[in-house]
Design an enzyme around this catalytic site. Sequence first.
Site, PDB file in Angstrom:
ATOM      1  N   GLY A 170      71.213  49.218  16.217  1.00 26.46           N
ATOM      2  CA  GLY A 170      71.090  49.355  17.731  1.00 26.46           C
ATOM      3  C   GLY A 170      71.692  50.526  18.101  1.00 26.46           C
ATOM      4  N   GLU A 209      73.424  47.704  10.446  1.00 28.96           N
ATOM      5  CA  GLU A 209      72.000  48.045   9.916  1.00 28.96           C
ATOM      6  C   GLU A 209      71.460  49.204  10.829  1.00 28.96           C
ATOM      7  OE1 GLU A 209      69.908  44.182  10.923  1.00 28.96           O
ATOM      8  OE2 GLU A 209      70.806  43.174   9.285  1.00 28.96           O
ATOM      9  N   PRO A 210      72.104  50.213  10.781  1.00 25.40           N
ATOM     10  CA  PRO A 210      71.680  51.247  11.677  1.00 25.40           C
ATOM     11  C   PRO A 210      70.340  51.774  11.223  1.00 25.40           C
ATOM     12  CG  PRO A 210      73.326  52.215  10.165  1.00 25.40           C
ATOM     13  CD  PRO A 210      73.157  50.483   9.890  1.00 25.40           C
ATOM     14  N   GLY A 211      69.522  52.187  11.996  1.00 26.86           N
ATOM     15  CA  GLY A 211      68.156  52.902  11.491  1.00 26.86           C
ATOM     16  C   GLY A 211      68.007  54.300  12.498  1.00 26.86           C
ATOM     17  N   ARG A 212      68.012  54.148  13.655  1.00 29.06           N
ATOM     18  CA  ARG A 212      67.741  54.970  14.464  1.00 29.06           C
ATOM     19  C   ARG A 212      68.943  56.185  14.469  1.00 29.06           C
ATOM     20  NH1 ARG A 212      64.878  54.660  19.430  1.00 29.06           N
ATOM     21  NH2 ARG A 212      65.267  52.484  19.510  1.00 29.06           N
ATOM     22  N   ARG A 214      56.320  56.295  20.914  1.00 30.65           N
ATOM     23  CA  ARG A 214      57.404  55.951  21.650  1.00 30.65           C
ATOM     24  C   ARG A 214      57.407  56.316  23.276  1.00 30.65           C
ATOM     25  NH1 ARG A 214      62.161  57.240  21.411  1.00 30.65           N
ATOM     26  NH2 ARG A 214      62.823  55.194  21.776  1.00 30.65           N
ATOM     27  N   TYR A 259      57.097  52.729  25.059  1.00 31.42           N
ATOM     28  CA  TYR A 259      58.408  52.453  25.900  1.00 31.42           C
ATOM     29  C   TYR A 259      58.883  53.468  27.085  1.00 31.42           C
ATOM     30  CZ  TYR A 259      58.842  50.772  20.989  1.00 31.42           C
ATOM     31  OH  TYR A 259      58.490  50.240  19.743  1.00 31.42           O
ATOM     32  N   CYS A 287      41.830  59.778  23.304  1.00 31.09           N
ATOM     33  CA  CYS A 287      41.039  59.269  24.365  1.00 31.09           C
ATOM     34  C   CYS A 287      41.659  58.393  25.411  1.00 31.09           C
ATOM     35  CB  CYS A 287      39.665  58.875  23.830  1.00 31.09           C
ATOM     36  SG  CYS A 287      38.597  58.728  25.069  1.00 31.09           S
ATOM     37  N   TYR A 300      61.166  55.892  14.193  1.00 29.91           N
ATOM     38  CA  TYR A 300      60.074  55.162  14.813  1.00 29.91           C
ATOM     39  C   TYR A 300      59.070  56.082  15.348  1.00 29.91           C
ATOM     40  CZ  TYR A 300      63.839  51.641  14.954  1.00 29.91           C
ATOM     41  OH  TYR A 300      64.556  50.792  14.404  1.00 29.91           O
TER      42      TYR A 300
HETATM   43  N1  LLP Z   1      68.317  45.445  12.282  1.00 28.98           N
HETATM   44  C1  LLP Z   1      67.414  44.603  13.072  1.00 28.98           C
HETATM   45  C2  LLP Z   1      67.417  43.156  12.791  1.00 28.98           C
HETATM   46  C3  LLP Z   1      66.428  45.145  13.961  1.00 28.98           C
HETATM   47  O1  LLP Z   1      65.569  44.384  14.425  1.00 28.98           O
HETATM   48  C4  LLP Z   1      66.365  46.642  14.108  1.00 28.98           C
HETATM   49  C5  LLP Z   1      65.461  47.383  14.996  1.00 28.98           C
HETATM   50  C6  LLP Z   1      67.222  47.366  13.103  1.00 28.98           C
HETATM   51  C7  LLP Z   1      68.342  46.757  12.514  1.00 28.98           C
HETATM   52  C8  LLP Z   1      67.354  48.958  13.789  1.00 28.98           C
HETATM   53  O2  LLP Z   1      67.829  49.125  14.918  1.00 28.98           O
HETATM   54  P1  LLP Z   1      68.048  50.685  15.397  1.00 28.98           P
HETATM   55  O3  LLP Z   1      69.384  50.901  14.516  1.00 28.98           O
HETATM   56  O4  LLP Z   1      66.995  51.639  14.769  1.00 28.98           O
HETATM   57  O5  LLP Z   1      68.129  50.708  16.616  1.00 28.98           O
HETATM   58  N2  LLP Z   1      60.422  50.998  17.816  1.00 28.98           N
HETATM   59  C9  LLP Z   1      61.564  51.007  18.996  1.00 28.98           C
HETATM   60  C10 LLP Z   1      62.727  50.373  18.229  1.00 28.98           C
HETATM   61  C11 LLP Z   1      62.449  48.843  17.840  1.00 28.98           C
HETATM   62  C12 LLP Z   1      63.680  48.546  17.116  1.00 28.98           C
HETATM   63  C13 LLP Z   1      63.551  47.141  16.399  1.00 28.98           C
HETATM   64  N3  LLP Z   1      64.566  46.673  15.670  1.00 28.98           N
HETATM   65  C14 LLP Z   1      61.687  52.330  19.448  1.00 28.98           C
HETATM   66  O6  LLP Z   1      61.048  53.326  18.754  1.00 28.98           O
HETATM   67  O7  LLP Z   1      62.534  52.632  20.246  1.00 28.98           O
END
Ligand code: LLP
Length: 424
Positions: A237, A277-280, A315, A319, A346, A375
């Site tokens: 997050g 759990e970093p993604g973004r 995105r 959002y 379209c 994403y």
């Molecule tokens: N762990 C869990 C349980 C999650 O639900 C998520 C994201 C993450 C880790 C990774 O979070 P991050 O570090 O990437 O913020 N599609 C949306 C974002 C949805 C995120 C959902 N959960 C966007 O494009 O902003």
Amino acid sequence: CGSMFRSVDGVLHVEGVSVLDLVKELGSPLYVTSRGRLEENMKAYMQAFPDARLLYAVKANNNLSIMKIISRAGFGADVFSDGELYLALLAGFKPEKILFNGNSKSEEEIRMGVRAGTYFSVDSIDELHVLSEVAVEEGEEVKIAFRINPDISPETHPKISTGLRTSKFGIPWEEVANAYRLAVEMPGIVPAGIHCHIGSQILDISPFVEALNRLFDVAEVLEDMGIDVEFLDLGGGLGIDYEGKGSPTPADFAAKILPVFEERKERLNSNPELWLEPGRSIIGNTTILLTKVNAVKKAYKNFVAVDAGFNLLMRPAMYNAYHRVAIANKMDREEEEVYTIVGPICESGDVLAEDRKLPRVERGDIIAIFDAGAYGFSMSSQYNGRRRCAEVLVEGNKYYVIRERESYTDLVGKQVIPEHLLKE
Ligand code: LLP
């Protein structure tokens, strides 16, 4: 744009490669990822959290080459479906470093995770029952965390705020002790941790501290029940700097989180590991989306129509997200006019960037959309019969196609036409 994305003689380069050369070779639209930036991001996390377990959130970007780089660096993975588990294993993530998340897992998904030997984040008592049955059938002991709903409201888009009391995720934190009590008795189940996730694209660290305190509050209750707490998973997050206004680094994050973690850990008998759990914040700023201008027209606004739309980058439409843009072939020119960049889909909501001051835009220009690594491709679709574009990985002066552009037969996909219709 930083050292990995820079202008050389007015042309945007990713590391040592001109994006115009890339488009000439590989066509448009095109996703381009800097391996150098990815390595920097991972290193920042590993240095800030040397003792934590880092699980890359596969949902952000599940390209196999990218995941391979991340798994080789020592990261584990957060997967949210059977498909993500399949891809993560293929990319080399070790099952003992995978957490199987999800609020609605099917029995098949659960069995796949149990057979692979992943950890589980359990979101409901119903799931716990199925997991126990499957674990017993498979002769396995499964380590679990319950996902708690921490009832925390961070400042982010409502659709990606996941830890509100009203959200579909988790078990209310005040009630979760009962769930653990049940789990302790269940065959095949080993309660080992506590999981939460408060949301995504969060730039203020204080809600994470609040969530961490909730995790410890629950940990204290678990210890009273005789459970040895192996891990506390704070979720992902941490937001990134989409707007160029600055954003907290993993080091800033660690500086606020770790003292609280250490201080509260002292008060426990267990010695839990911190999981993240970093993604973004790992993959977001590593990647740009290049898209060619098909038409410029003056109507209600100055519209720039490009060849990528919400089929490739959802995105902004979904959002209202902001992504910086630049004209990749006019990096040194003066800004002249305000433009709205729209895609080829379209729907009038197919807007990528609204009211941006840019140098004069002309047909044939290449627009770069920044911070598209998280994403982006992973939320793409074939809507409007649009083939998904290619993805490229840049390493210094070299580049590698890591996903080819889809062909028309990919649009046919798995469709079958019943024989009688063929004859009609
Ligand atoms: N762990 C869990 C349980 C999650 O639900 C998520 C994201 C993450 C880790 C990774 O979070 P991050 O570090 O990437 O913020 N599609 C949306 C974002 C949805 C995120 C959902 N959960 C966007 O494009 O902003």
